[in-house]
Design an enzyme around this catalytic site. Structure first.
Site, PDB file in Angstrom:
ATOM      1  N   ASP A   1      13.083  -7.291  79.945  1.00  0.00           N
ATOM      2  CA  ASP A   1      14.497  -7.796  80.915  1.00  0.00           C
ATOM      3  C   ASP A   1      15.276  -8.628  80.270  1.00  0.00           C
ATOM      4  OD1 ASP A   1      12.682  -7.181  83.644  1.00  0.00           O
ATOM      5  OD2 ASP A   1      10.940  -8.321  82.595  1.00  0.00           O
ATOM      6  N   GLY A   2      14.715  -8.844  78.804  1.00  0.00           N
ATOM      7  CA  GLY A   2      15.718  -9.267  78.397  1.00  0.00           C
ATOM      8  C   GLY A   2      17.233  -8.821  78.105  1.00  0.00           C
TER       9      GLY A   2
ATOM     10  N   ASN B   1      19.288 -14.371  85.640  1.00  0.00           N
ATOM     11  CA  ASN B   1      17.947 -15.348  86.114  1.00  0.00           C
ATOM     12  C   ASN B   1      18.446 -16.723  86.363  1.00  0.00           C
ATOM     13  OD1 ASN B   1      15.956 -13.628  85.863  1.00  0.00           O
ATOM     14  ND2 ASN B   1      15.536 -13.875  83.015  1.00  0.00           N
TER      15      ASN B   1
HETATM   16  N1  LIG Z   1       6.964 -20.713  80.961  1.00  0.00           N
HETATM   17  C1  LIG Z   1       8.074 -19.140  81.699  1.00  0.00           C
HETATM   18  O1  LIG Z   1       8.122 -18.689  82.451  1.00  0.00           O
HETATM   19  C2  LIG Z   1       9.233 -19.308  80.650  1.00  0.00           C
HETATM   20  C3  LIG Z   1       9.964 -19.746  79.801  1.00  0.00           C
HETATM   21  C4  LIG Z   1      10.491 -19.811  79.540  1.00  0.00           C
HETATM   22  C5  LIG Z   1      11.858 -19.162  79.796  1.00  0.00           C
HETATM   23  N2  LIG Z   1      11.669 -17.898  80.312  1.00  0.00           N
HETATM   24  C6  LIG Z   1      11.988 -16.891  80.957  1.00  0.00           C
HETATM   25  O2  LIG Z   1      12.850 -16.401  80.190  1.00  0.00           O
HETATM   26  C7  LIG Z   1      13.796 -15.613  80.302  1.00  0.00           C
HETATM   27  C8  LIG Z   1      14.409 -14.725  79.402  1.00  0.00           C
HETATM   28  O3  LIG Z   1      14.029 -13.571  78.653  1.00  0.00           O
HETATM   29  P1  LIG Z   1      13.502 -13.180  77.711  1.00  0.00           P
HETATM   30  O4  LIG Z   1      13.704 -11.682  77.629  1.00  0.00           O
HETATM   31  O5  LIG Z   1      15.389 -13.148  77.099  1.00  0.00           O
HETATM   32  O6  LIG Z   1      12.935 -13.722  76.490  1.00  0.00           O
HETATM   33  P2  LIG Z   1      11.552 -13.602  76.211  1.00  0.00           P
HETATM   34  O7  LIG Z   1      11.829 -12.781  74.822  1.00  0.00           O
HETATM   35  O8  LIG Z   1      10.807 -15.147  75.608  1.00  0.00           O
HETATM   36  O9  LIG Z   1      10.728 -13.406  77.297  1.00  0.00           O
HETATM   37  C9  LIG Z   1      10.314 -14.099  77.978  1.00  0.00           C
HETATM   38  C10 LIG Z   1       9.793 -13.235  79.413  1.00  0.00           C
HETATM   39  O10 LIG Z   1      10.527 -13.617  81.052  1.00  0.00           O
HETATM   40  C11 LIG Z   1      10.304 -12.358  81.699  1.00  0.00           C
HETATM   41  N3  LIG Z   1      11.609 -12.029  82.200  1.00  0.00           N
HETATM   42  C12 LIG Z   1      12.987 -12.562  82.083  1.00  0.00           C
HETATM   43  N4  LIG Z   1      12.975 -12.128  82.871  1.00  0.00           N
HETATM   44  C13 LIG Z   1      12.809 -12.291  84.603  1.00  0.00           C
HETATM   45  C14 LIG Z   1      12.613 -11.568  85.614  1.00  0.00           C
HETATM   46  N5  LIG Z   1      13.870 -11.649  86.039  1.00  0.00           N
HETATM   47  N6  LIG Z   1      11.460 -11.739  86.138  1.00  0.00           N
HETATM   48  C15 LIG Z   1      10.827 -11.449  85.928  1.00  0.00           C
HETATM   49  N7  LIG Z   1       9.877 -11.946  84.406  1.00  0.00           N
HETATM   50  C16 LIG Z   1      11.204 -12.085  83.591  1.00  0.00           C
HETATM   51  C17 LIG Z   1      10.377 -11.283  80.948  1.00  0.00           C
HETATM   52  O11 LIG Z   1       9.765 -10.072  80.695  1.00  0.00           O
HETATM   53  C18 LIG Z   1       9.115 -12.222  78.775  1.00  0.00           C
HETATM   54  O12 LIG Z   1       8.181 -11.456  79.795  1.00  0.00           O
HETATM   55  C19 LIG Z   1      15.066 -17.072  80.977  1.00  0.00           C
HETATM   56  O13 LIG Z   1      15.602 -16.712  81.742  1.00  0.00           O
HETATM   57  C20 LIG Z   1      13.180 -17.097  81.650  1.00  0.00           C
HETATM   58  O14 LIG Z   1      13.355 -17.241  82.994  1.00  0.00           O
HETATM   59  C21 LIG Z   1      10.388 -18.143  81.255  1.00  0.00           C
HETATM   60  N1  LIG Z   2      21.533  -5.651  72.306  1.00  0.00           N
HETATM   61  C1  LIG Z   2      20.644  -6.782  72.104  1.00  0.00           C
HETATM   62  N2  LIG Z   2      21.327  -7.247  70.944  1.00  0.00           N
HETATM   63  C2  LIG Z   2      20.741  -8.527  70.926  1.00  0.00           C
HETATM   64  N3  LIG Z   2      19.075  -8.983  71.459  1.00  0.00           N
HETATM   65  C3  LIG Z   2      18.789  -8.376  72.442  1.00  0.00           C
HETATM   66  C4  LIG Z   2      19.522  -7.293  72.860  1.00  0.00           C
HETATM   67  N4  LIG Z   2      18.673  -6.536  73.975  1.00  0.00           N
HETATM   68  C5  LIG Z   2      17.466  -7.676  73.903  1.00  0.00           C
HETATM   69  N5  LIG Z   2      17.809  -8.525  73.046  1.00  0.00           N
HETATM   70  C6  LIG Z   2      17.222  -9.665  73.428  1.00  0.00           C
HETATM   71  O1  LIG Z   2      15.905  -9.698  72.989  1.00  0.00           O
HETATM   72  C7  LIG Z   2      14.888 -10.589  73.131  1.00  0.00           C
HETATM   73  C8  LIG Z   2      13.677  -9.823  73.620  1.00  0.00           C
HETATM   74  O2  LIG Z   2      14.182  -8.201  74.660  1.00  0.00           O
HETATM   75  P1  LIG Z   2      13.386  -7.917  75.969  1.00  0.00           P
HETATM   76  O3  LIG Z   2      13.085  -8.860  76.704  1.00  0.00           O
HETATM   77  O4  LIG Z   2      14.183  -6.804  76.072  1.00  0.00           O
HETATM   78  O5  LIG Z   2      12.071  -7.198  74.712  1.00  0.00           O
HETATM   79  P2  LIG Z   2      10.783  -7.843  74.982  1.00  0.00           P
HETATM   80  O6  LIG Z   2      10.322  -9.156  74.844  1.00  0.00           O
HETATM   81  O7  LIG Z   2      10.113  -6.331  74.001  1.00  0.00           O
HETATM   82  O8  LIG Z   2       9.955  -7.265  76.703  1.00  0.00           O
HETATM   83  P3  LIG Z   2       9.665  -8.164  78.012  1.00  0.00           P
HETATM   84  O9  LIG Z   2      10.791  -9.598  78.361  1.00  0.00           O
HETATM   85  O10 LIG Z   2       9.339  -7.359  78.901  1.00  0.00           O
HETATM   86  O11 LIG Z   2       8.420  -8.686  77.063  1.00  0.00           O
HETATM   87  C9  LIG Z   2      15.463 -10.538  74.620  1.00  0.00           C
HETATM   88  O12 LIG Z   2      15.419 -12.130  73.851  1.00  0.00           O
HETATM   89  C10 LIG Z   2      16.826 -10.480  74.590  1.00  0.00           C
HETATM   90  O13 LIG Z   2      17.482 -11.255  74.650  1.00  0.00           O
END
Ligand SMILES: NC(=O)c1ccc[n+]([C@@H]2O[C@H](COP(=O)([O-])OP(=O)(O)OC[C@H]3O[C@@H](n4cnc5c(N)ncnc54)[C@H](O)[C@@H]3O)[C@@H](O)[C@H]2O)c1
Ligand SMILES: Nc1ncnc2c1ncn2[C@@H]1O[C@H](COP(=O)(O)OP(=O)(O)OP(=O)(O)O)[C@@H](O)[C@H]1O
Length: 537
Positions: free
Chosen positions: A301-302, A380
């Site tokens: 999702d990130g 988000n």
């Molecule tokens: N306590 C919490 O649950 C918490 C705390 C901080 C941030 N977040 C979420 O993490 C997001 C950033 O994601 P990231 O991947 O860059 O950071 P990250 O790598 O720390 O991942 C955060 C988790 O949130 C999940 N996530 C992100 N968007 C989602 C969505 N729309 N629906 C369900 N799950 C989702 C991702 O799959 C991942 O497992 C923020 O927008 C925020 O919503 C959650």
């Molecule tokens: N192309 C990109 N360049 C820089 N940062 C990125 C890029 N794609 C993703 N990221 C950052 O890398 C982090 C992890 O990405 P992502 O959530 O896609 O992977 P994941 O953590 O392995 O998957 P999940 O969220 O399902 O656990 C996020 O904070 C996202 O903002």
């Protein structure tokens, strides 16, 4: 009791009466009389105490002084709150006017684009701006026909920059694949329309059409350019990226764009990848939406959030492949990437139009300069929290011009419905289908027993202010990134952005949403109760 004391007490009594009388008058009169009463108490206390003075009288006087002070503060607070409310009303009107102007501009650009591309021949037409203006009227009829059947890609893919475009940008836009969005639902034939939601006939109001039907994207001309965005530092993503780039170029004859980092990685793999395009500096990213027909994300999702954040205006359709742990927005499986991309490139496909929030920080120090900082677009949520401070966050919240509440706790999340399954969910917010337009108002650890999350309608502007009596500043973060300090007096304005993020669905938006909460969260998973046992007779 000495006469002087009696006089002072009497005069104080008189002041008290005048305080209560003036309470019904305006704020400044209140302040004046309160000031006098306070002065009288000061004088009383400054007199040399007479031997044997009753201690109770001193205590009583001090208590009265405290009351007078509190009353004066309340009156002053009321006056300043009124002034502040007037200031915010002015800003709110400014914001509304600005939005209306932006919408007008976008509509004008849409009309120009629709006339050149969609309605003239749906193909590649080259025309100067002047010619477009001249054709405006003659094409109005055909434009209406197009509008009745859905939304043309050009209506979605227009923004402020395209107004001031150079000819190069215009040419790029002419090379973009044209597509059409239409609304449909089960049991109805193909093309449905974007209708008025209610009808009013002979005094009866009825719901004519629901706006949130499944949206379908149909290409009007073939997509030619694809942008692939990948999660960094992942071996599986790198391997998939190599295979995908090769297939898209060799089998599908598409132009492929990647980030500079990924191009370097591909070239390290083989110099044959030198056909892959990228950009040199970040300013070129602002024109990406003009060049790119389709965005593919490889990650979780990130990575979808990352892709959305690259487009500060309109966003091309995104095809998200799941290479993360959860994947609420990533319905496509990497093992079947060829079949998936084949069907997306062929169309039509179901898409989810994911709403984004437009967030603007307004500094107290720059009250008179309206637009001081770049706005943020979030897919988000925007979070306002206490950061590293250990004090309670104190946030005043307004919806348009109405006071909502004061958040005292760890903070507040303003989330989209796409973000409802992310941080907002963890803070106790409801899960909402991503196609529902609305702003989720979810507190983080509120220090009150009765603070329940809200869902506000899509048309409102939410304003969060750090009040001057707050013990600490607050921090805003946008989709979990870009932290910004909000000092006392600073505010964050948040409203629905005009540019949604279209993500391709595996099945349709409802099926994909339900599957994601079942698979990702194991929502309401319970062993089915066995048949044998007591039963109602
Ligand atoms: N306590 C919490 O649950 C918490 C705390 C901080 C941030 N977040 C979420 O993490 C997001 C950033 O994601 P990231 O991947 O860059 O950071 P990250 O790598 O720390 O991942 C955060 C988790 O949130 C999940 N996530 C992100 N968007 C989602 C969505 N729309 N629906 C369900 N799950 C989702 C991702 O799959 C991942 O497992 C923020 O927008 C925020 O919503 C959650
Ligand atoms: N192309 C990109 N360049 C820089 N940062 C990125 C890029 N794609 C993703 N990221 C950052 O890398 C982090 C992890 O990405 P992502 O959530 O896609 O992977 P994941 O953590 O392995 O998957 P999940 O969220 O399902 O656990 C996020 O904070 C996202 O903002």
């Amino acid at each position: 009791m000495s006469p002087s004391k009696l006089d002072s007490t009497a005069s104080f009594g008189h002041e008290e009466a005048s305080v209560s009388r003036s309470r019904s008058e305006n704020g400044s009169a209140d302040s004046l009389s309160l000031f006098h009463s306070e002065k009288a108490v000061e004088e009383l206390l400054q007199q040399t105490p007479v031997a044997g003075m009753d201690e109770h009288l001193i205590e009583f006087s001090e208590a009265l002084r405290t009351v007078a002070k509190a009353l004066r503060r309340a009156a002053e607070g009321k006056a300043s709150a009124q002034a502040e409310a007037a200031e915010w009303k002015r800003r709110y009107e400014l914001e509304r006017t600005r939005n209306i102007q932006m919408e007008r501009k976008a509509r004008m650009a849409e009309r120009l684009s629709a006339e050149t591309k969609g309605c003239i021949d749906c193909g590649r037409v080259k025309n100067s701006d002047n010619q477009l203006m001249q054709q405006n009227e003659s094409n109005e009829h055909s434009e209406k026909i197009c509008m009745n059947n859905g939304i043309w890609s050009h209506e979605v893919l227009c923004d402020r920059e395209s107004d001031s475009n150079s000819n190069a940008d215009l040419n790029n836009m002419m090379n973009k694949a044209s597509f059409k969005l239409s609304w449909w639902c089960n049991g109805e034939n193909g093309d449905q329309h974007k209708h008025d939601i209610v009808s009013f006939e002979k005094g009866d109001i009825t719901t004519a059409e629901r706006s949130s039907k499944q949206i379908s994207l149909k290409w009007e001309s073939d997509p030619q350019t694809v942008l692939i965005l990948t999660k960094p530092n992942s071996v599986s993503v790198r391997i998939l990226c190599i295979q995908m780039v090769r297939w898209l170029k060799e089998k599908k004859k598409l132009n492929v764009y990647v980030e500079p980092r990924v191009r370097t990685e591909l070239l390290a793999e083989s110099s044959n990848f030198n056909y892959v395009q990228t950009w040199k500096d970040d300013s070129e990213i602002t024109h990406l939406h003009i060049k790119v027909d389709l965005v593919i994300t490889l990650g979780g999702d990130g990575t979808v959030l990352w892709a959305a954040s690259m487009f500060k205006g309109p966003v091309p359709p995104i095809v998200p492949f799941s290479l993360g742990s959860l994947g609420f927005m990533t319905p496509f499986h990497s093992e079947h990437f060829k079949e998936c991309l084949d069907s997306v490139l062929r169309g039509p496909i179901s898409i989810t139009l994911r709403h984004r929030l437009l967030c603007r920080v307004v500094r107290d120090a720059a009250k008179n300069e309206y637009e001081t900082e770049e706005p943020f677009l979030v897919l988000n949520e925007v979070t306002i929290d206490r950061g590293i401070s250990s004090y309670l966050t104190n946030l005043e919240c307004y919806c348009d011009n109405s006071f909502v509440t004061c958040v005292q706790g760890d903070g507040l999340i303003l989330s989209t419905t796409s973000g409802s399954t992310a941080y907002s969910l963890a803070a106790g917010g409801s899960m909402v289908h991503p196609q529902v337009p609305g702003i989720l108002f979810t507190p983080i650890c509120p220090h009150s027993l009765s603070f329940r999350p809200l869902i506000l309608p899509e048309h409102v502007t939410v304003r969060i202010v750090v009040p001057f009596n707050s013990r600490s500043p607050a921090w805003a973060s946008f989709d979990g990134k870009d932290r910004k300090l909000l000092a006392a007096g600073d505010a964050l304005l948040c409203s629905m952005a005009p540019w949604p993020v279209p993500t391709a669905c595996q099945v349709d938006s409802t099926n994909d949403f339900l599957r994601s909460i079942h698979d990702g969260l194991h929502w309401n998973l319970r062993k089915t109760q066995s048949f044998d046992g007591p039963r109602e007779t």
